[in-house]
Write a protein that holds these residues in place. Sequence first.
Motif, mmCIF file in Angstrom:
data_model
loop_
_atom_site.group_PDB
_atom_site.id
_atom_site.type_symbol
_atom_site.label_atom_id
_atom_site.label_comp_id
_atom_site.label_asym_id
_atom_site.label_seq_id
_atom_site.Cartn_x
_atom_site.Cartn_y
_atom_site.Cartn_z
ATOM 1 N N ALA A 543 0.590 -1.338 -0.011
ATOM 2 C CA ALA A 543 -0.132 -0.006 -0.300
ATOM 3 C C ALA A 543 1.035 1.437 -0.205
ATOM 4 O O ALA A 543 0.617 2.280 -0.886
ATOM 5 C CB ALA A 543 -0.837 -0.060 0.489
ATOM 6 N N VAL A 544 1.706 1.336 0.944
ATOM 7 C CA VAL A 544 2.944 2.471 1.005
ATOM 8 C C VAL A 544 4.305 1.854 1.051
ATOM 9 O O VAL A 544 4.709 1.614 1.921
ATOM 10 C CB VAL A 544 2.466 3.007 2.413
ATOM 11 C CG1 VAL A 544 3.575 4.451 2.426
ATOM 12 C CG2 VAL A 544 1.604 3.429 2.084
ATOM 13 N N PRO A 545 4.690 1.650 -0.023
ATOM 14 C CA PRO A 545 6.375 2.033 -0.236
ATOM 15 C C PRO A 545 6.840 1.912 0.831
ATOM 16 O O PRO A 545 6.872 3.702 0.797
ATOM 17 C CB PRO A 545 6.003 1.496 -1.781
ATOM 18 C CG PRO A 545 5.047 1.271 -2.846
ATOM 19 C CD PRO A 545 4.222 1.926 -1.400
ATOM 20 N N GLY A 546 8.342 1.518 1.083
ATOM 21 C CA GLY A 546 8.959 1.931 1.962
ATOM 22 C C GLY A 546 8.566 2.198 3.274
ATOM 23 O O GLY A 546 9.352 3.194 4.328
ATOM 24 N N ASP A 547 7.142 2.201 3.887
ATOM 25 C CA ASP A 547 6.984 2.218 5.140
ATOM 26 C C ASP A 547 7.985 1.895 6.055
ATOM 27 O O ASP A 547 8.145 0.249 6.086
ATOM 28 C CB ASP A 547 5.489 1.666 5.186
ATOM 29 C CG ASP A 547 4.993 1.857 6.894
ATOM 30 O OD1 ASP A 547 4.484 2.870 6.553
ATOM 31 O OD2 ASP A 547 4.131 0.795 7.772
ATOM 32 N N GLY A 548 8.755 2.961 7.122
ATOM 33 C CA GLY A 548 9.070 2.134 8.099
ATOM 34 C C GLY A 548 9.109 0.747 8.838
ATOM 35 O O GLY A 548 10.110 0.595 9.467
ATOM 36 N N PRO A 549 7.603 1.741 9.850
ATOM 37 C CA PRO A 549 7.389 0.278 10.548
ATOM 38 C C PRO A 549 7.344 -0.751 10.216
ATOM 39 O O PRO A 549 7.865 -2.109 10.746
ATOM 40 C CB PRO A 549 5.980 1.172 11.540
ATOM 41 C CG PRO A 549 6.372 2.715 11.424
ATOM 42 C CD PRO A 549 6.890 2.428 9.343
ATOM 43 N N SER A 550 6.895 -0.818 9.120
ATOM 44 C CA SER A 550 6.911 -2.171 8.535
ATOM 45 C C SER A 550 7.862 -3.452 8.022
ATOM 46 O O SER A 550 8.194 -4.110 9.022
ATOM 47 C CB SER A 550 5.699 -2.412 7.318
ATOM 48 O OG SER A 550 4.455 -1.750 7.385
ATOM 49 N N ARG A 551 8.423 -2.227 7.426
ATOM 50 C CA ARG A 551 10.103 -2.896 7.421
ATOM 51 C C ARG A 551 10.951 -3.545 9.004
ATOM 52 O O ARG A 551 11.208 -4.559 8.911
ATOM 53 C CB ARG A 551 10.787 -2.243 6.475
ATOM 54 C CG ARG A 551 10.667 -1.338 5.297
ATOM 55 C CD ARG A 551 11.709 -0.653 4.448
ATOM 56 N NE ARG A 551 11.101 -0.874 3.140
ATOM 57 C CZ ARG A 551 12.485 0.122 2.738
ATOM 58 N NH1 ARG A 551 13.671 0.532 3.149
ATOM 59 N NH2 ARG A 551 11.538 0.366 1.235
ATOM 60 N N THR A 552 10.674 -2.376 10.068
ATOM 61 C CA THR A 552 10.984 -2.609 10.852
ATOM 62 C C THR A 552 10.403 -4.236 11.551
ATOM 63 O O THR A 552 11.573 -4.773 11.896
ATOM 64 C CB THR A 552 11.262 -1.214 12.277
ATOM 65 O OG1 THR A 552 11.567 -0.273 11.949
ATOM 66 C CG2 THR A 552 11.684 -2.265 13.043
ATOM 67 N N MET A 553 9.055 -4.170 11.738
ATOM 68 C CA MET A 553 8.502 -5.091 11.928
ATOM 69 C C MET A 553 8.988 -6.170 11.471
ATOM 70 O O MET A 553 9.014 -8.124 11.835
ATOM 71 C CB MET A 553 7.015 -5.526 12.176
ATOM 72 C CG MET A 553 6.722 -3.579 12.795
ATOM 73 S SD MET A 553 7.115 -3.976 15.081
ATOM 74 C CE MET A 553 6.059 -5.532 15.375
ATOM 75 N N LEU A 554 8.977 -6.697 9.760
ATOM 76 C CA LEU A 554 9.738 -7.597 9.402
ATOM 77 C C LEU A 554 10.972 -8.649 9.108
ATOM 78 O O LEU A 554 11.423 -9.158 9.359
ATOM 79 C CB LEU A 554 9.639 -7.292 7.843
ATOM 80 C CG LEU A 554 7.921 -6.816 7.143
ATOM 81 C CD1 LEU A 554 8.201 -6.947 5.709
ATOM 82 C CD2 LEU A 554 7.321 -9.247 7.201
ATOM 83 N N GLY A 555 11.494 -7.310 9.990
ATOM 84 C CA GLY A 555 13.142 -7.539 10.369
ATOM 85 C C GLY A 555 12.963 -8.709 11.771
ATOM 86 O O GLY A 555 13.960 -9.068 11.793
ATOM 87 N N ARG A 556 11.897 -7.762 12.798
ATOM 88 C CA ARG A 556 11.842 -8.636 13.572
ATOM 89 C C ARG A 556 11.242 -9.913 13.834
ATOM 90 O O ARG A 556 12.145 -10.562 14.254
ATOM 91 C CB ARG A 556 11.179 -7.842 14.904
ATOM 92 C CG ARG A 556 11.841 -6.566 15.347
ATOM 93 C CD ARG A 556 10.275 -6.141 16.120
ATOM 94 N NE ARG A 556 11.001 -4.684 16.927
ATOM 95 C CZ ARG A 556 10.611 -3.393 17.561
ATOM 96 N NH1 ARG A 556 9.033 -4.401 17.792
ATOM 97 N NH2 ARG A 556 10.600 -2.160 17.963
#
Length: 578
Positions: A543-556
């Motif tokens: 929906a929003v490429p580059g969303d920081g929180p989503s990337r952070t949570m995927l890393g976790r």
Amino acid sequence: MPIFNQSIRRKIVGIALGLIVLMLVTSILSMVMSSQVGILLDELTNRYIPAYGHLARANIRSLERSVALRRMVMMKMQAPSEEEAYAARLREFEEADRKIDDEAEAARTLINAIIDDSRTPSDNAGLARIETRIETALTELRQAMNEDHAKLLKQVDDKQMTEVRGTLEHLDTLRDQFNQRIDTIRADMLKQVFASTRTVIGRQHQAIVISAIVTVLAAIVGFAFALLVSSGITRPVRLLLAGTREVEAGRFDKTITVSTQDEIGELAAAFNRMTEQLRHNERIRETFGRYIDPKVVQGLIDRPEVAIDGERRVMTIMFCDMSGFTSMSEGMTPRGLVRVMNHYFTVMSGPIRGNRGIIDKYIGDAIMSYWGPPFIEEDEQALLAGIAATEMVDQVPALQKQLPDLLGIRAMPAPCDLRIGIATGEVLTGSIGSELMMSFTVMGDAVNLASRLEAVNKVYGTRILISQATADAIGARLELREIDHLAVAGQSAPQPIFEVMARAGALTGAQDSLRAHYAEALAAYRARRFDEARAAFNAALEAVPGDGPSRTMLGRIAQFEAKPPEEGWDGAWRLEQK
């Protein structure tokens, strides 16, 4: 004028004395003119009218003498002659004759008194002629009658009745002539009485008119004098009142012209000194307003005990920092760096002050500010802080374009962005520092939490993070997204943190889809359904490429797949570093 240089007390006493003097002058003038009228009335009453009365009685005495003469003759002509009755009538005759002289002499005496009195205006020549005519008439009457009386008495003794009748007729003729002359004199005297009466009436009327004119003039002069002096008192008072209203409205440039040296003049001079001091204080306040927020200065002026004693209040704290500042500043000259920082602080301070926030201090490239009582109502502080944060973020694109122009370069050596942390909670407000220098600031867990949330933006790739208390206070008035359960460094209990996405109703379709997928993913993540959470986070990124929180949570999630969390994991994340 010298009169305006006197004290108010002397001015008032001067007005009173002036009015008293005018009153005395009017009274004295009225008394003098009344006394003159009194003198004229006294002369009319005690001289003119009595003189006329004496002349009128002289006529009567003449008739009485004539009657007494006839009775005397009758007594002599009777047979036998009544000598006693004759002697009685003779005495009456002589008494009447003497009274004629007395009345004439009394009239002449009064007329001479009128002539001799220089205090009153009179026709002295006319009066002198009347007095002379009285004397002449009396002398001529006396000469003519004395001869006839002697002849008549001899004729009566000789019983010459025919001759007696002739002599009596002649005496009546003389008497009539005398009476006619007296009547003429009385007529002239009556004219003098009327003239004196007219004089009295004229003087009385003149006295009334002059008294009225003098009274009116005294009133006009007194009123003009009082008006002149009172205007010298009231005009500076009105100027002082106008100046006071100007000061009350916050305008300190009003200066009053000191035109007198009395107490009001001293008050006007003191007012000018006061406004000068207020202007000086205002310049100081404006100067220190660049270092200390003017609202704080005014608050300390209104309630100085707050600075001394301190208070515990619920406030909302904001920390704002420029990302990439360290790398950006390495290649700048000191002058260029100051220019950039001043511009950056000016741009970012505008939304804070525009939303009634208080800038506490500038720390490097960071801004610490707060909202709360007594500067604003408690239920508005969180919303105003959130609105200010969104407006600050909205300034970032323009700021990124302006910085190269300020430095005279084509592009910034490193990109700059904004990180904001907001927390709400109980803090201590008061003056903190040493005896040499103090600062009015806020202290407490909410301050630390806001500082930590500002730094946590780096972890999640966000711009605005707020605490749960702030989110609860904002409610639905801003578009929020829960990011995570987080325990920042220094805190043991985790709490939800939220991102401010936009103003209420301002979300795009992509942002709304992002928030929905992220909430779904966050719920699966906390329930350890990591596959389901991964899919939802990826959907959020679509929906929003580059969303920081989503990337952070995927890393976790990737970390948890390599090393699953311990049993009893509460879904929270704990930061060990600030």
